[in-house]
Motif scaffolding. Structure first.
Motif, PDB file in Angstrom:
ATOM      1  N   LYS A 246       0.825  -1.216   0.000  1.00 31.35           N
ATOM      2  CA  LYS A 246       0.000   0.000   0.000  1.00 31.35           C
ATOM      3  C   LYS A 246       0.855   1.261   0.000  1.00 31.35           C
ATOM      4  CE  LYS A 246      -3.890  -2.157   2.364  1.00 31.35           C
ATOM      5  NZ  LYS A 246      -4.712  -2.179   3.590  1.00 31.35           N
ATOM      6  N   THR A 247       2.028   1.211   0.664  1.00 31.94           N
ATOM      7  CA  THR A 247       2.914   2.392   0.679  1.00 31.94           C
ATOM      8  C   THR A 247       3.448   2.679  -0.712  1.00 31.94           C
ATOM      9  OG1 THR A 247       3.528   1.813   2.932  1.00 31.94           O
ATOM     10  CG2 THR A 247       4.927   3.394   1.789  1.00 31.94           C
ATOM     11  N   ASN A 248       3.776   1.641  -1.466  1.00 35.61           N
ATOM     12  CA  ASN A 248       4.261   1.827  -2.849  1.00 35.61           C
ATOM     13  C   ASN A 248       3.170   2.474  -3.704  1.00 35.61           C
ATOM     14  OD1 ASN A 248       6.776   0.717  -2.296  1.00 35.61           O
ATOM     15  ND2 ASN A 248       6.087  -1.381  -2.699  1.00 35.61           N
ATOM     16  N   LYS A 249       1.889   2.015  -3.501  1.00 32.09           N
ATOM     17  CA  LYS A 249       0.800   2.622  -4.270  1.00 32.09           C
ATOM     18  C   LYS A 249       0.614   4.091  -3.888  1.00 32.09           C
ATOM     19  CE  LYS A 249      -1.832  -1.655  -4.858  1.00 32.09           C
ATOM     20  NZ  LYS A 249      -3.115  -2.354  -4.560  1.00 32.09           N
ATOM     21  N   THR A 250       0.775   4.387  -2.599  1.00 27.07           N
ATOM     22  CA  THR A 250       0.629   5.790  -2.143  1.00 27.07           C
ATOM     23  C   THR A 250       1.679   6.688  -2.795  1.00 27.07           C
ATOM     24  OG1 THR A 250      -0.183   4.977  -0.015  1.00 27.07           O
ATOM     25  CG2 THR A 250       0.538   7.266  -0.095  1.00 27.07           C
ATOM     26  N   GLU A 251       2.887   6.185  -2.957  1.00 27.23           N
ATOM     27  CA  GLU A 251       3.962   6.959  -3.597  1.00 27.23           C
ATOM     28  C   GLU A 251       3.596   7.285  -5.034  1.00 27.23           C
ATOM     29  OE1 GLU A 251       8.745   6.532  -4.560  1.00 27.23           O
ATOM     30  OE2 GLU A 251       7.587   4.825  -3.830  1.00 27.23           O
ATOM     31  N   GLN A 252       3.043   6.305  -5.758  1.00 29.18           N
ATOM     32  CA  GLN A 252       2.650   6.546  -7.153  1.00 29.18           C
ATOM     33  C   GLN A 252       1.528   7.582  -7.224  1.00 29.18           C
ATOM     34  OE1 GLN A 252       1.601   2.719  -8.680  1.00 29.18           O
ATOM     35  NE2 GLN A 252       3.688   1.869  -8.542  1.00 29.18           N
ATOM     36  N   MET A 253       0.544   7.484  -6.302  1.00 30.28           N
ATOM     37  CA  MET A 253      -0.577   8.442  -6.318  1.00 30.28           C
ATOM     38  C   MET A 253      -0.097   9.857  -6.000  1.00 30.28           C
ATOM     39  SD  MET A 253      -3.359   6.093  -4.314  1.00 30.28           S
ATOM     40  CE  MET A 253      -4.598   7.363  -4.302  1.00 30.28           C
ATOM     41  N   THR A 254       0.882   9.988  -5.091  1.00 28.11           N
ATOM     42  CA  THR A 254       1.416  11.313  -4.752  1.00 28.11           C
ATOM     43  C   THR A 254       2.105  11.947  -5.962  1.00 28.11           C
ATOM     44  OG1 THR A 254       1.746  10.570  -2.479  1.00 28.11           O
ATOM     45  CG2 THR A 254       2.915  12.542  -3.163  1.00 28.11           C
ATOM     46  N   ARG A 255       2.869  11.148  -6.687  1.00 28.66           N
ATOM     47  CA  ARG A 255       3.565  11.652  -7.879  1.00 28.66           C
ATOM     48  C   ARG A 255       2.547  12.121  -8.927  1.00 28.66           C
ATOM     49  NH1 ARG A 255       5.938   7.364  -9.108  1.00 28.66           N
ATOM     50  NH2 ARG A 255       7.705   7.597  -7.703  1.00 28.66           N
ATOM     51  N   SER A 256       1.433  11.354  -9.070  1.00 26.19           N
ATOM     52  CA  SER A 256       0.397  11.724 -10.039  1.00 26.19           C
ATOM     53  C   SER A 256      -0.310  13.007  -9.600  1.00 26.19           C
ATOM     54  CB  SER A 256      -0.607  10.585 -10.165  1.00 26.19           C
ATOM     55  OG  SER A 256      -1.687  10.962 -10.993  1.00 26.19           O
ATOM     56  N   MET A 257      -0.502  13.172  -8.275  1.00 25.33           N
ATOM     57  CA  MET A 257      -1.175  14.372  -7.764  1.00 25.33           C
ATOM     58  C   MET A 257      -0.362  15.626  -8.057  1.00 25.33           C
ATOM     59  SD  MET A 257      -2.447  15.094  -3.866  1.00 25.33           S
ATOM     60  CE  MET A 257      -3.183  13.473  -3.815  1.00 25.33           C
ATOM     61  N   VAL A 258       0.961  15.541  -7.954  1.00 27.95           N
ATOM     62  CA  VAL A 258       1.829  16.702  -8.236  1.00 27.95           C
ATOM     63  C   VAL A 258       1.668  17.132  -9.685  1.00 27.95           C
ATOM     64  CG1 VAL A 258       4.221  17.443  -8.365  1.00 27.95           C
ATOM     65  CG2 VAL A 258       3.450  16.113  -6.408  1.00 27.95           C
ATOM     66  N   GLU A 259       1.589  16.171 -10.590  1.00 31.56           N
ATOM     67  CA  GLU A 259       1.452  16.514 -12.012  1.00 31.56           C
ATOM     68  C   GLU A 259       0.107  17.200 -12.276  1.00 31.56           C
ATOM     69  OE1 GLU A 259       1.943  12.834 -13.973  1.00 31.56           O
ATOM     70  OE2 GLU A 259       4.116  12.655 -13.565  1.00 31.56           O
TER      71      GLU A 259
ATOM     72  N   ALA B 268       6.455  15.902   1.116  1.00 34.65           N
ATOM     73  CA  ALA B 268       5.949  14.600   1.552  1.00 34.65           C
ATOM     74  C   ALA B 268       6.603  13.431   0.830  1.00 34.65           C
ATOM     75  CB  ALA B 268       4.434  14.545   1.333  1.00 34.65           C
ATOM     76  N   TYR B 269       7.104  13.651  -0.444  1.00 29.65           N
ATOM     77  CA  TYR B 269       7.645  12.525  -1.223  1.00 29.65           C
ATOM     78  C   TYR B 269       8.858  11.886  -0.545  1.00 29.65           C
ATOM     79  CZ  TYR B 269       9.280   9.851  -5.237  1.00 29.65           C
ATOM     80  OH  TYR B 269       9.679   8.843  -6.036  1.00 29.65           O
ATOM     81  N   PRO B 270       9.873  12.656  -0.054  1.00 29.52           N
ATOM     82  CA  PRO B 270      11.007  11.995   0.635  1.00 29.52           C
ATOM     83  C   PRO B 270      10.542  11.256   1.896  1.00 29.52           C
ATOM     84  CG  PRO B 270      11.563  14.246   0.035  1.00 29.52           C
ATOM     85  CD  PRO B 270      10.116  14.108  -0.222  1.00 29.52           C
ATOM     86  N   ILE B 271       9.500  11.803   2.581  1.00 29.81           N
ATOM     87  CA  ILE B 271       9.016  11.129   3.797  1.00 29.81           C
ATOM     88  C   ILE B 271       8.446   9.759   3.446  1.00 29.81           C
ATOM     89  CG2 ILE B 271       7.325  11.286   5.669  1.00 29.81           C
ATOM     90  CD1 ILE B 271       7.647  14.309   5.549  1.00 29.81           C
ATOM     91  N   PHE B 272       7.758   9.648   2.289  1.00 27.84           N
ATOM     92  CA  PHE B 272       7.238   8.345   1.857  1.00 27.84           C
ATOM     93  C   PHE B 272       8.373   7.361   1.606  1.00 27.84           C
ATOM     94  CE2 PHE B 272       3.209  10.523   0.598  1.00 27.84           C
ATOM     95  CZ  PHE B 272       2.382   9.728   1.359  1.00 27.84           C
ATOM     96  N   GLN B 273       9.482   7.863   1.066  1.00 32.04           N
ATOM     97  CA  GLN B 273      10.632   6.978   0.821  1.00 32.04           C
ATOM     98  C   GLN B 273      11.178   6.428   2.145  1.00 32.04           C
ATOM     99  OE1 GLN B 273      11.799   6.020  -2.132  1.00 32.04           O
ATOM    100  NE2 GLN B 273      10.277   7.208  -3.281  1.00 32.04           N
ATOM    101  N   GLU B 274      11.302   7.316   3.138  1.00 31.04           N
ATOM    102  CA  GLU B 274      11.783   6.860   4.456  1.00 31.04           C
ATOM    103  C   GLU B 274      10.787   5.894   5.099  1.00 31.04           C
ATOM    104  OE1 GLU B 274      12.409  10.324   6.731  1.00 31.04           O
ATOM    105  OE2 GLU B 274      14.068  11.113   5.502  1.00 31.04           O
ATOM    106  N   GLN B 275       9.483   6.129   4.897  1.00 27.65           N
ATOM    107  CA  GLN B 275       8.464   5.246   5.482  1.00 27.65           C
ATOM    108  C   GLN B 275       8.592   3.827   4.947  1.00 27.65           C
ATOM    109  OE1 GLN B 275       4.494   6.646   4.891  1.00 27.65           O
ATOM    110  NE2 GLN B 275       3.553   4.906   5.891  1.00 27.65           N
ATOM    111  N   ILE B 276       8.887   3.680   3.626  1.00 29.14           N
ATOM    112  CA  ILE B 276       9.025   2.338   3.030  1.00 29.14           C
ATOM    113  C   ILE B 276      10.178   1.597   3.684  1.00 29.14           C
ATOM    114  CG2 ILE B 276       9.603   1.118   0.884  1.00 29.14           C
ATOM    115  CD1 ILE B 276       8.126   3.376  -0.605  1.00 29.14           C
ATOM    116  N   GLY B 277      11.338   2.329   3.918  1.00 35.49           N
ATOM    117  CA  GLY B 277      12.487   1.680   4.561  1.00 35.49           C
ATOM    118  C   GLY B 277      12.150   1.245   5.981  1.00 35.49           C
TER     119      GLY B 277
END
Length: 679
Positions: free
Chosen positions: A470-483, A572-581
């Protein structure tokens, strides 16, 4: 004869008789007088209150007739067909036209007719159902909307019924005017029953003053009109109008149509009448002191008679105290000498009343006491010799019993110690058994908890896997929201360009309407209609300009919020990366916990077997300690019984010795006491 004085003369019989006569006479005189005063005061107060209540009721009924005149006039206004027709026409006429001004003037003239018919009316107002002023007649007029005023809402809720409004110190419309109270009605259309207007009739409080001021409540009395909430509608003191009433009615009184009562402090008599038209209260208040001042003559006479009765009581008390007190003092003095040992004293009172009989009885008593003392003296000598022999025999018996008791107590003490120690060992064994059961139960609970933790760690591993996905999907949705936000930013720039173009059009429209107005002014009367059209175009252009400014502000707000959203998403995008780790590291920890819990469960099973063997050994030990305790208790009980019998014998011997000694002391004391008497 030696005289003896009392330490406190107030305690003498003569003084008590004097005080008894004095207090009794004074009490009865004051009781009768003050009771008469209170009864007279109550009767006068009740009669005056009843008469004042009737006066207030009559005045209140006259006020109801006055209120009825104003209600009838307001009903006449509500049913006036010409007024209804003009109010219907008002809805179809443009408020900025000349015809609307003429209609308002006609309405004002119509209201003037009603004011001229009743000179006490201060002003008449017509208001729209939205609270906007339509027209006014008389002194004062409304300048602003009254939609939020409480009295306006109450008139609307009354649905056409007459509503009486309490006094305002500066009036309703003209806030710098004189105090007025008012009546209001909703005027409805005959065709559709909709509210056409709200009528407000202001009336000067002098109208009420002419009726209320005629009521005389006596010196210090107050007459006022108050609402059901104890707000003053009218009183002679104009500063109190609109404030809380100084003579408030109770909750029970507010439910009655008329009556009388006392104020909370009891210093004012209040009478009241409730109007059937307005539900207002006509209240009269009179000082109780003024009502009952004539009854104070009885009070003054009561105190005078009490003073005379006090003098008479003093004389009677003095005579009685001298006739009874002096012989009693004489007998008292003789008895004091007899108390000190002189049995030869006698009285010489030769009266035939109870005091004379008391003196004769005193002489006989002293004769008999003298004979008794002589006989007692002889008996005391014989008792003294007998008590000496009894005391020596008792001491020998007590010494023997004491030695037996000491030996028996030592035997009982040893048996008791053995029983106590056996009982203590039995209790310790029982405590060990209870603790073993608690350890077994805790061990079972620990095994159950370990199994549950093992299952929870397996579920945790499964949940962590789903969380990673679910975290990976959230990262993709965040990237789409920025665009998408970037695209929305471009759209707001286009809207701002369109708004600039509309603003230019509005400015051109204003210039055209101004030119049209100038041309219509040059054309004179022929261009009057075109001037109205040009004015409407100018108003429409102003409204368009205001709307464009509002839309521009909203667009700038959207642009600013979009910029803030882009910044937040970038952070928020770097925070999502840290959350996955972090989620992956937590998954590894859950797997390690699962492995360690497996080994812990095996060790708990081995501990459970050892505890069960220890519990069996403890049961055998408990049975052995119970047998030892039973034998020790039986031995202790037998020893204590023997010791108890020995102690009882010792106590009896000691008591016998003490009684012998006491008898000897009493014999000596009796001999000494008898030696004080003179026979």
């Amino acid at each position: 004869m030696k005289n003896v004085r009392l330490e406190n003369p107030v305690k003498s019989v003569g003084m008590k008789l004097f005080i008894m006569f004095f207090v009794s006479i004074l009490f009865f005189v004051l009781t009768v007088g003050l009771t008469s005063y209170n009864i007279s005061k109550g009767v006068i107060q009740r009669k005056v209150a009843d008469a004042s209540e009737q006066t207030v009721i009559q005045a209140g009924q006259k006020l109801d007739l006055l209120y009825g005149i104003y209600e009838d006039l307001s009903l006449q206004i509500m049913l006036d067909n010409d007024l209804k027709k003009m109010l219907d026409d008002k809805e179809t006429i443009n408020k900025s036209s000349y015809d609307y001004l003429q209609l308002r003037k006609s309405l004002s003239d119509k209201l003037n007719v009603f004011i001229y018919s009743n000179k006490t009316i201060r002003s008449l107002h017509l208001l729209s159902k939205e609270g906007e002023p339509i027209t006014s007649s008389g002194s004062g007029s409304f300048q602003n909307s009254v939609q939020n005023e409480e009295w306006f809402k109450k008139i609307i809720d009354a649905n056409g019924k007459a509503l009486w409004l309490e006094t305002k110190p500066k009036g309703y419309a003209d806030q710098s005017g004189a105090p007025t109270f008012a009546i209001g009605r909703s005027l409805k259309s005959s065709s559709n029953n909709n509210v056409q207007a709200v009528m407000l009739m202001e009336i000067g409080i002098d109208t009420l003053g002419k009726e209320v001021d005629q009521i005389n409540m006596g010196e210090g009395g107050i007459t006022s009109i108050a609402t059901g909430k104890n707000k003053v509608v009218y009183t002679e003191n104009k500063d109190l109008i609109g404030a809380d009433s100084t003579t408030p009615l109770t909750e029970a009184a507010l439910q009655e149509n008329s009556g009388n009562l006392l104020s909370a402090k009891g210093d004012m008599q209040i009478v009241y009448y409730k109007s059937a038209k307005t539900d207002w209260f006509l209240v009269g208040a009179m000082p109780v002191g003024e009502l009952v001042k004539d009854a104070k003559v009885i009070q003054g006479m009561t105190w005078l008679m009490a003073f005379i009765a006090a003098i008479i009581a003093v004389i009677i008390g003095f005579v009685v105290a001298r006739q009874i007190g002096r012989p009693i003092v004489m007998i008292r003095n003789l008895m004091k000498e007899g108390e000190q040992g002189n049995l030869r004293v006698r009285t010489n009172i030769n009266r035939q009343d109870e005091i004379g009989q008391l003196g004769a009885s005193f002489n006989q008593m002293m004769e008999k006491i003298t004979a008794l003392v002589q006989q007692t003296n002889l008996s005391a000598q014989e008792v003294l010799s007998t008590s000496t022999e009894l005391s020596e025999a008792s001491k020998k018996t007590a010494m023997s019993a004491k030695e037996i008791a000491v030996a028996t107590e030592e035997i009982a003490g040893g048996a008791s110690s053995l029983a106590v120690e056996s009982e203590r060992g039995n209790e310790l064994t029982a405590q060990i058994g209870q603790q073993m059961k608690e350890v077994i139960q805790s061990n079972v609970q620990m095994g159950t908890a370990a199994s549950e933790v093992h299952k929870s760690s397996e579920q945790g591993i499964q949940y962590m896997s789903e969380l990673i996905q679910k975290t990976n999907k959230t990262e993709q949705m965040t990237r789409s929201m920025v665009e998408k936000v970037d695209k929305l930013k471009e759209s707001t720039r286009s809207i701002r360009k369109i708004l600039e173009m509309l603003n230019n059009i509005t400015k051109q429209t204003n210039i055209l309407s101004l030119n049209a107005t100038i041309e219509a002014a040059r054309a004179g009367a022929a261009g009057k209609g075109f001037m109205v059209v040009a004015d409407e175009i100018r108003k429409l252009a102003d409204q368009s300009r205001q709307s464009i400014e509002v839309v521009g502000q909203i667009t700038e707000t959207i642009q600013r919020e979009i910029d803030e959203t882009v910044g937040v998403l970038s952070q928020a995008y770097p925070i999502f990366q840290e959350q996955i780790g972090s989620v992956k590291e937590a998954d590894e920890i859950f797997k390690q916990v699962q492995d360690q819990m497996g080994g812990f469960i095996n060790q708990l099973e081995e501990v459970t077997e050892s505890i069960q063997k220890l519990d069996q050994s403890q049961v055998v030990l408990s049975d052995a300690m119970s047998n030892v305790s039973a034998v020790a208790e039986e031995s202790s009980a037998t020893s204590e019984e023997v010791a108890s019998l020995s102690n009882e014998q010792l106590n009896i011997s000691n008591g016998l010795v003490k009684l012998s000694e006491k008898l000897e002391e009493l014999s000596n004391s009796l001999k000494e006491s008898l030696s004080k008497f003179t026979v």
